[in-house]
Design a protein around this motif. Sequence first.
Motif, short mmCIF file in Angstrom:
data_model
loop_
_atom_site.label_atom_id
_atom_site.label_comp_id
_atom_site.label_asym_id
_atom_site.label_seq_id
_atom_site.Cartn_x
_atom_site.Cartn_y
_atom_site.Cartn_z
N GLY A 58 0.78 -1.23 0.00
CA GLY A 58 0.00 0.00 0.00
C GLY A 58 0.81 1.28 0.00
O GLY A 58 0.25 2.37 -0.10
N TYR A 59 2.13 1.20 0.13
CA TYR A 59 3.01 2.36 0.09
C TYR A 59 3.70 2.40 -1.26
O TYR A 59 3.96 1.36 -1.86
CB TYR A 59 4.09 2.28 1.18
N THR A 60 4.04 3.61 -1.72
CA THR A 60 4.78 3.76 -2.97
C THR A 60 5.92 4.74 -2.76
O THR A 60 5.78 5.73 -2.05
CB THR A 60 3.86 4.29 -4.09
N CYS A 61 7.06 4.45 -3.39
CA CYS A 61 8.20 5.35 -3.39
C CYS A 61 8.54 5.64 -4.85
O CYS A 61 8.68 4.71 -5.64
CB CYS A 61 9.39 4.71 -2.68
N THR A 62 8.67 6.92 -5.19
CA THR A 62 8.99 7.33 -6.55
C THR A 62 10.22 8.21 -6.52
O THR A 62 10.28 9.19 -5.77
CB THR A 62 7.82 8.10 -7.18
N PHE A 63 11.21 7.87 -7.34
CA PHE A 63 12.44 8.63 -7.48
C PHE A 63 12.42 9.30 -8.85
O PHE A 63 12.35 8.62 -9.87
CB PHE A 63 13.65 7.71 -7.35
N THR A 64 12.42 10.63 -8.86
CA THR A 64 12.41 11.41 -10.09
C THR A 64 13.70 12.21 -10.15
O THR A 64 14.11 12.81 -9.14
CB THR A 64 11.19 12.35 -10.11
N TYR A 65 14.33 12.24 -11.31
CA TYR A 65 15.65 12.87 -11.43
C TYR A 65 15.92 13.31 -12.86
O TYR A 65 15.24 12.88 -13.81
CB TYR A 65 16.75 11.88 -11.01
N ALA A 66 16.94 14.13 -13.01
CA ALA A 66 17.53 14.45 -14.31
C ALA A 66 19.04 14.49 -14.06
O ALA A 66 19.49 15.01 -13.04
CB ALA A 66 17.03 15.78 -14.85
N SER A 67 19.81 13.91 -14.97
CA SER A 67 21.26 13.88 -14.81
C SER A 67 21.96 14.05 -16.15
O SER A 67 21.36 13.84 -17.20
CB SER A 67 21.70 12.58 -14.13
N GLN A 68 23.22 14.43 -16.08
CA GLN A 68 24.05 14.66 -17.26
C GLN A 68 25.35 13.89 -17.12
O GLN A 68 25.76 13.54 -16.02
CB GLN A 68 24.38 16.16 -17.40
N GLY A 69 26.02 13.68 -18.25
CA GLY A 69 27.36 13.10 -18.28
C GLY A 69 27.37 11.60 -18.09
O GLY A 69 26.43 11.01 -17.61
N GLY A 70 28.47 10.98 -18.50
CA GLY A 70 28.67 9.56 -18.29
C GLY A 70 27.72 8.66 -19.07
O GLY A 70 27.16 9.05 -20.09
N THR A 71 27.56 7.47 -18.55
CA THR A 71 26.69 6.47 -19.17
C THR A 71 25.67 6.01 -18.13
O THR A 71 25.73 6.43 -16.98
CB THR A 71 27.50 5.26 -19.65
N ASN A 72 24.78 5.12 -18.54
CA ASN A 72 23.81 4.57 -17.60
C ASN A 72 24.51 3.99 -16.38
O ASN A 72 25.58 3.39 -16.51
CB ASN A 72 22.99 3.46 -18.25
N GLU A 73 23.90 4.15 -15.24
CA GLU A 73 24.40 3.53 -14.00
C GLU A 73 23.30 2.66 -13.43
O GLU A 73 22.13 3.03 -13.44
CB GLU A 73 24.77 4.60 -12.97
#
Length: 171
Positions: A58-73
């Motif tokens: 019943g709980y939700t966690c959402t991570f929202t972001y924007a990033s630059q540089g490098g490759t996928n992590e």
Amino acid sequence: MARCAVCVRPRPGLGPGSRWLWLTLWVCVSAAQGEAHTAEFNVRPGGIISSFSQSLDGYTCTFTYASQGGTNEQWQMSLGVNEDSKLFSCSIWRPQGKSYLFFTQFKAEVTNAKIEYAEAFSQAAGGGRSDIPLKPEEYVIGENTVAHKVGSFRSELSKLVIVAHSAHDEL
């Protein structure tokens, strides 16, 4: 046995009597008796706002972001709920310890819960390194969000930890 979803280490100066340490240990033990879930996801550079979300009991966690540089992590999100479903934890981190991406923004949001404790880190423990917390002026903690503070955030993020209690009180 479920794995503890709160992966934090006490900072120097926080004694065993501190509320933060007590809450962290309580959630850790309770999550081991309740439910826990870990999911992997990729944090992608390119400056595009992206989100990753998981739900548990019943709980939700959402991570929202924007990033630059490098490759996928590759990152992980761990959720935990204690046995009586009153406490919820959400940990978001890069298992390798240090992100090399330049974050232009971030926000973690929990639903159906109110944040009791939250902390953001520029480096997560791993490979013999310790957690390095962001300075308090780099992010802001709201009732159900943790987000970068415009003009103060130094664009380094490797870990977020949130412990929240149920937003619904029973009579």
